[in-house]
Enzyme design. Structure first.
Site, PDB file in Angstrom:
ATOM      1  N   HIS A  66       0.627 -66.015   5.816  1.00 18.61           N
ATOM      2  CA  HIS A  66       0.746 -67.401   6.494  1.00 18.61           C
ATOM      3  C   HIS A  66       2.158 -67.603   7.118  1.00 18.61           C
ATOM      4  O   HIS A  66       3.172 -66.990   6.717  1.00 18.61           O
ATOM      5  CB  HIS A  66       0.778 -68.406   5.341  1.00 18.61           C
ATOM      6  CG  HIS A  66      -0.456 -68.776   4.871  1.00 18.61           C
ATOM      7  ND1 HIS A  66      -0.776 -69.987   3.930  1.00 18.61           N
ATOM      8  CD2 HIS A  66      -1.757 -68.558   4.977  1.00 18.61           C
ATOM      9  CE1 HIS A  66      -1.989 -69.968   3.788  1.00 18.61           C
ATOM     10  NE2 HIS A  66      -2.574 -69.008   4.438  1.00 18.61           N
ATOM     11  N   TYR A 108       2.398 -79.306   1.199  1.00 24.55           N
ATOM     12  CA  TYR A 108       3.291 -79.891   0.244  1.00 24.55           C
ATOM     13  C   TYR A 108       3.545 -81.419   0.413  1.00 24.55           C
ATOM     14  O   TYR A 108       4.002 -81.674   1.451  1.00 24.55           O
ATOM     15  CB  TYR A 108       4.731 -79.079   0.285  1.00 24.55           C
ATOM     16  CG  TYR A 108       4.591 -77.896  -0.341  1.00 24.55           C
ATOM     17  CD1 TYR A 108       4.354 -76.633   0.521  1.00 24.55           C
ATOM     18  CD2 TYR A 108       4.964 -77.655  -1.741  1.00 24.55           C
ATOM     19  CE1 TYR A 108       4.421 -75.313  -0.215  1.00 24.55           C
ATOM     20  CE2 TYR A 108       5.121 -76.180  -2.212  1.00 24.55           C
ATOM     21  CZ  TYR A 108       4.900 -75.278  -1.343  1.00 24.55           C
ATOM     22  OH  TYR A 108       4.720 -74.036  -1.948  1.00 24.55           O
ATOM     23  N   TYR A 119      12.155 -69.758   1.058  1.00 28.08           N
ATOM     24  CA  TYR A 119      10.789 -69.832   0.824  1.00 28.08           C
ATOM     25  C   TYR A 119      10.081 -68.361   1.047  1.00 28.08           C
ATOM     26  O   TYR A 119       9.234 -67.955   0.323  1.00 28.08           O
ATOM     27  CB  TYR A 119      10.077 -70.899   1.733  1.00 28.08           C
ATOM     28  CG  TYR A 119       8.619 -71.148   1.205  1.00 28.08           C
ATOM     29  CD1 TYR A 119       8.647 -72.270   0.290  1.00 28.08           C
ATOM     30  CD2 TYR A 119       7.495 -70.382   1.541  1.00 28.08           C
ATOM     31  CE1 TYR A 119       7.108 -72.491  -0.260  1.00 28.08           C
ATOM     32  CE2 TYR A 119       6.256 -70.629   1.074  1.00 28.08           C
ATOM     33  CZ  TYR A 119       6.093 -71.556   0.157  1.00 28.08           C
ATOM     34  OH  TYR A 119       4.897 -71.951  -0.230  1.00 28.08           O
ATOM     35  N   PRO A 154       6.987 -74.275 -10.582  1.00 28.10           N
ATOM     36  CA  PRO A 154       6.071 -73.406  -9.333  1.00 28.10           C
ATOM     37  C   PRO A 154       6.173 -73.822  -7.979  1.00 28.10           C
ATOM     38  O   PRO A 154       5.825 -73.394  -7.022  1.00 28.10           O
ATOM     39  CB  PRO A 154       5.109 -73.546  -9.911  1.00 28.10           C
ATOM     40  CG  PRO A 154       4.721 -74.638 -10.820  1.00 28.10           C
ATOM     41  CD  PRO A 154       6.134 -74.819 -11.360  1.00 28.10           C
ATOM     42  N   LYS A 157       8.527 -69.097  -6.684  1.00 25.41           N
ATOM     43  CA  LYS A 157       9.166 -68.128  -7.040  1.00 25.41           C
ATOM     44  C   LYS A 157       9.103 -67.105  -8.085  1.00 25.41           C
ATOM     45  O   LYS A 157       9.607 -66.069  -8.282  1.00 25.41           O
ATOM     46  CB  LYS A 157      10.545 -68.545  -7.146  1.00 25.41           C
ATOM     47  CG  LYS A 157      11.091 -69.134  -5.711  1.00 25.41           C
ATOM     48  CD  LYS A 157      11.625 -67.844  -4.619  1.00 25.41           C
ATOM     49  CE  LYS A 157      11.706 -68.267  -3.621  1.00 25.41           C
ATOM     50  NZ  LYS A 157      10.753 -67.843  -2.303  1.00 25.41           N
TER      51      LYS A 157
HETATM   52  C1  LIG Z   1       0.535 -72.803 -12.798  1.00 27.19           C
HETATM   53  C2  LIG Z   1       1.360 -71.601 -12.150  1.00 27.19           C
HETATM   54  C3  LIG Z   1       1.660 -71.470 -11.057  1.00 27.19           C
HETATM   55  C4  LIG Z   1       2.437 -70.557 -10.567  1.00 27.19           C
HETATM   56  N1  LIG Z   1       2.687 -70.404  -9.293  1.00 27.19           N
HETATM   57  C5  LIG Z   1       3.544 -69.447  -8.952  1.00 27.19           C
HETATM   58  C6  LIG Z   1       3.625 -69.025  -7.431  1.00 27.19           C
HETATM   59  O1  LIG Z   1       2.986 -69.504  -6.527  1.00 27.19           O
HETATM   60  N2  LIG Z   1       4.465 -68.024  -7.137  1.00 27.19           N
HETATM   61  C7  LIG Z   1       5.163 -67.293  -7.729  1.00 27.19           C
HETATM   62  O2  LIG Z   1       6.009 -66.440  -7.451  1.00 27.19           O
HETATM   63  N3  LIG Z   1       5.275 -67.649  -9.216  1.00 27.19           N
HETATM   64  C8  LIG Z   1       4.326 -68.810  -9.657  1.00 27.19           C
HETATM   65  N4  LIG Z   1       4.118 -69.012 -11.128  1.00 27.19           N
HETATM   66  C9  LIG Z   1       5.125 -67.963 -12.040  1.00 27.19           C
HETATM   67  C10 LIG Z   1       4.499 -66.582 -12.265  1.00 27.19           C
HETATM   68  O3  LIG Z   1       2.979 -66.669 -12.897  1.00 27.19           O
HETATM   69  C11 LIG Z   1       5.290 -65.933 -13.684  1.00 27.19           C
HETATM   70  O4  LIG Z   1       6.644 -66.240 -13.210  1.00 27.19           O
HETATM   71  C12 LIG Z   1       4.726 -64.415 -13.752  1.00 27.19           C
HETATM   72  O5  LIG Z   1       3.615 -64.593 -14.358  1.00 27.19           O
HETATM   73  C13 LIG Z   1       5.889 -63.790 -14.450  1.00 27.19           C
HETATM   74  O6  LIG Z   1       5.648 -62.404 -14.661  1.00 27.19           O
HETATM   75  P1  LIG Z   1       5.973 -61.637 -16.184  1.00 27.19           P
HETATM   76  O7  LIG Z   1       5.379 -60.195 -16.169  1.00 27.19           O
HETATM   77  O8  LIG Z   1       7.475 -61.687 -16.300  1.00 27.19           O
HETATM   78  O9  LIG Z   1       5.359 -62.657 -17.413  1.00 27.19           O
HETATM   79  P2  LIG Z   1       4.038 -62.881 -17.778  1.00 27.19           P
HETATM   80  O10 LIG Z   1       3.044 -62.787 -16.838  1.00 27.19           O
HETATM   81  O11 LIG Z   1       3.796 -63.939 -18.781  1.00 27.19           O
HETATM   82  O12 LIG Z   1       3.449 -61.621 -18.564  1.00 27.19           O
HETATM   83  C14 LIG Z   1       4.017 -61.304 -20.018  1.00 27.19           C
HETATM   84  C15 LIG Z   1       3.150 -60.681 -20.993  1.00 27.19           C
HETATM   85  O13 LIG Z   1       3.551 -60.241 -21.976  1.00 27.19           O
HETATM   86  C16 LIG Z   1       2.430 -60.540 -22.941  1.00 27.19           C
HETATM   87  N5  LIG Z   1       2.989 -60.822 -24.362  1.00 27.19           N
HETATM   88  C17 LIG Z   1       3.866 -61.773 -24.748  1.00 27.19           C
HETATM   89  N6  LIG Z   1       4.420 -61.742 -26.134  1.00 27.19           N
HETATM   90  C18 LIG Z   1       3.907 -60.362 -26.449  1.00 27.19           C
HETATM   91  C19 LIG Z   1       4.187 -59.440 -27.572  1.00 27.19           C
HETATM   92  N7  LIG Z   1       4.666 -60.039 -28.621  1.00 27.19           N
HETATM   93  N8  LIG Z   1       3.621 -58.515 -27.753  1.00 27.19           N
HETATM   94  C20 LIG Z   1       2.973 -57.946 -26.511  1.00 27.19           C
HETATM   95  N9  LIG Z   1       2.794 -58.449 -25.264  1.00 27.19           N
HETATM   96  C21 LIG Z   1       3.360 -59.726 -25.385  1.00 27.19           C
HETATM   97  C22 LIG Z   1       1.869 -61.809 -22.559  1.00 27.19           C
HETATM   98  O14 LIG Z   1       0.305 -61.971 -23.042  1.00 27.19           O
HETATM   99  C23 LIG Z   1       1.912 -61.446 -21.131  1.00 27.19           C
HETATM  100  O15 LIG Z   1       0.636 -60.712 -20.706  1.00 27.19           O
HETATM  101  C24 LIG Z   1       3.393 -69.679 -11.693  1.00 27.19           C
HETATM  102  C25 LIG Z   1       3.052 -69.950 -13.176  1.00 27.19           C
HETATM  103  C26 LIG Z   1       2.026 -70.917 -13.553  1.00 27.19           C
HETATM  104  C27 LIG Z   1       1.998 -71.280 -14.888  1.00 27.19           C
END
Ligand SMILES: Cc1cc2nc3c(=O)[nH]c(=O)nc-3n(C[C@H](O)[C@H](O)[C@H](O)COP(=O)(O)OP(=O)(O)OC[C@H]3O[C@@H](n4cnc5c(N)ncnc54)[C@H](O)[C@@H]3O)c2cc1C
Length: 399
Positions: A76, A206, A389, A297, A301
């Protein structure tokens, strides 16, 4: 009985951050284990982010994870900003000298990473319980967990990465008083749906409407993702599918345009929060991704920040563990937080400009509209949005 073993880096969490870190470390010849308390199927199906900055796309290509993204991702070159019943296009390529974003769902990145890591013989333990990190005052921190079969494990590591998301255990395992938290809760939530209908738009819309924010995004040419601003304590049961489509149609309406509806396969309400914990490191325990920071969100980011953190962290750990040089590890927290705060400001700014604040008044609403009119009429203001962005900080990975 406890089984004891040894690895270089213990990684808690098989989200995007933990999985990419394990992949990047393997590219530098560093062993790791990933422990995850959910099942593989759950991790691969969890609906979340979907928008990648140009730098994130380049990084995934460089490290051998770009094939399916390049085949299926949707490039996009801008977004639509809608307010006062009119829709305006912002052309990112024109504003930023050619930058763009890519729609490719987080679920697909997680699937690509899990498949790639398992094919390379990586250790990923799904469905673990009672994860703990200990001996953090030493150079040999220990990762403890119980595997899906009930066996307790103790893994002696050179470093541990807390990639366990906002509700994980690593942040709280740091010594009391070390972590400072800066946070903001917003007085509204997002109701998000996944709908099996082709998007009604070529790029994201948006929309600031007097009855609340709405966003039309997508996952594939067949699947749409749409969001509505709802009250912070809203009950999902109050929103039938018919009510959701009617409200989306009402908020997104412009003359001559029609919103296509279809089967809703998922709907959920997510709170909106900004949260930054610092420092992101205690000795040989490093935090990355949502474990250290959360953004609302609206700026898309969170996923990009999580992948950026572990790119910096993989280089730091490589330098520390292979060459015995601590400089990058010492700089990791400050370097990451500079990027995190830029994204935190941008996400807060987009959120504040586009949502209707129930605690605000006519003055606040007029300020939002004045800002939106400025963004669509001033090239400087539009460029500010576009360069944030599409990703303000470059992301690099060298072999
Ligand atoms: C509705 C929504 C829309 C979003 N839209 C966007 C977007 O358009 N663009 C964007 O960049 N970001 C977006 N985000 C944010 C993005 O999804 C997160 O920032 C991203 O998932 C972060 O990745 P992570 O690996 O840090 O954490 P997570 O994806 O939360 O992964 C953490 C992992 O650790 C595991 N875990 C937790 N505790 C333990 C434990 N004690 N032992 C073992 N494992 C454990 C969890 O089960 C999980 O699998 C959005 C989030 C939401 C909720």
């Amino acid at each position: 009985m406890t089984v004891t073993s040894r690895t270089q880096v213990g990684i808690v969490g098989a989200g995007p951050a933990g999985l990419l870190l394990s992949h990047l470390l393997a590219l530098r010849g560093i062993d790791s284990i990933v422990v995850e308390n959910r099942s593989r199927a759950y991790c691969e199906a969890r609906q979340r982010a979907g928008l990648l900055e140009a730098g994130t796309v380049e990084l995934l290509r460089t490290v051998g994870l770009g094939d399916r993204m390049d085949a299926e991702g949707l490039e996009h070159g801008g977004i639509y900003l809608q307010f006062e019943g009119e829709r305006h296009h912002l052309d990112f390529r024109d504003l930023t000298g050619g930058r763009w974003v890519t729609i490719y769902a987080q679920t697909e990145i997680v699937k690509d990473l899990i498949r790639t890591r398992l094919a390379a013989g990586a250790m990923i333990e799904f469905e673990v319980s009672d994860t703990e990190v200990g001996e953090l005052d030493t150079e040999r921190p220990v990762l403890r967990f119980t595997d899906a079969g009930g066996t307790r494990h103790e893994v002696v590591c050179d470093a541990i990465a807390g990639c366990d998301g906002f509700h994980g255990i690593c942040r709280d395992s740091m010594p009391p008083g070390l972590i400072r938290v800066a946070e903001r809760e917003y007085p509204y939530s997002w109701l998000g749906i996944l709908a099996h209908v082709p998007p009604s738009t070529d790029e994201l819309i948006y929309c600031r409407h007097q009855d609340g924010f709405a966003l039309h995004t997508m996952r594939t040419p067949q699947v749409s993702r749409l969001y509505l601003q709802v009250p912070a304590d809203e009950d999902i049961e109050a929103w039938s599918d018919d009510r959701i489509w009617a409200e989306l149609r009402h908020r997104l309406e412009v003359p001559g345009w029609e919103l296509k509806d279809g089967h809703i396969s998922e709907k959920a309400i997510s709170p909106m929060r900004s949260f930054v914990a610092s420092p992101m490191r205690y000795r040989r325990l490093f935090l990355a991704g949502d474990a250290a920071h959360i953004v609302p969100p609206t700026g898309a980011k969170g996923l990009n920040l999580a992948l950026a953190d572990v790119t910096v962290l993989a280089k730091a750990l490589s330098s520390l563990l292979k060459d015995g040089r601590a400089g990058l590890a010492d700089a990791y927290s400050d370097a990451s937080l500079t990027r995190v705060w830029r994204a935190t400001h941008f996400s807060w700014w987009m959120t504040s400009m586009l949502h209707v604040d129930p605690q605000s008044d006519q003055f606040g609403a007029e300020l939002q509209l004045a800002q939106l009119r400025y963004v669509i009429s001033s090239r400087a203001a539009a460029t500010t949005l576009a360069e944030n962005y599409t990703g303000y900080f470059p992301l690099t990975w060298e072999y």
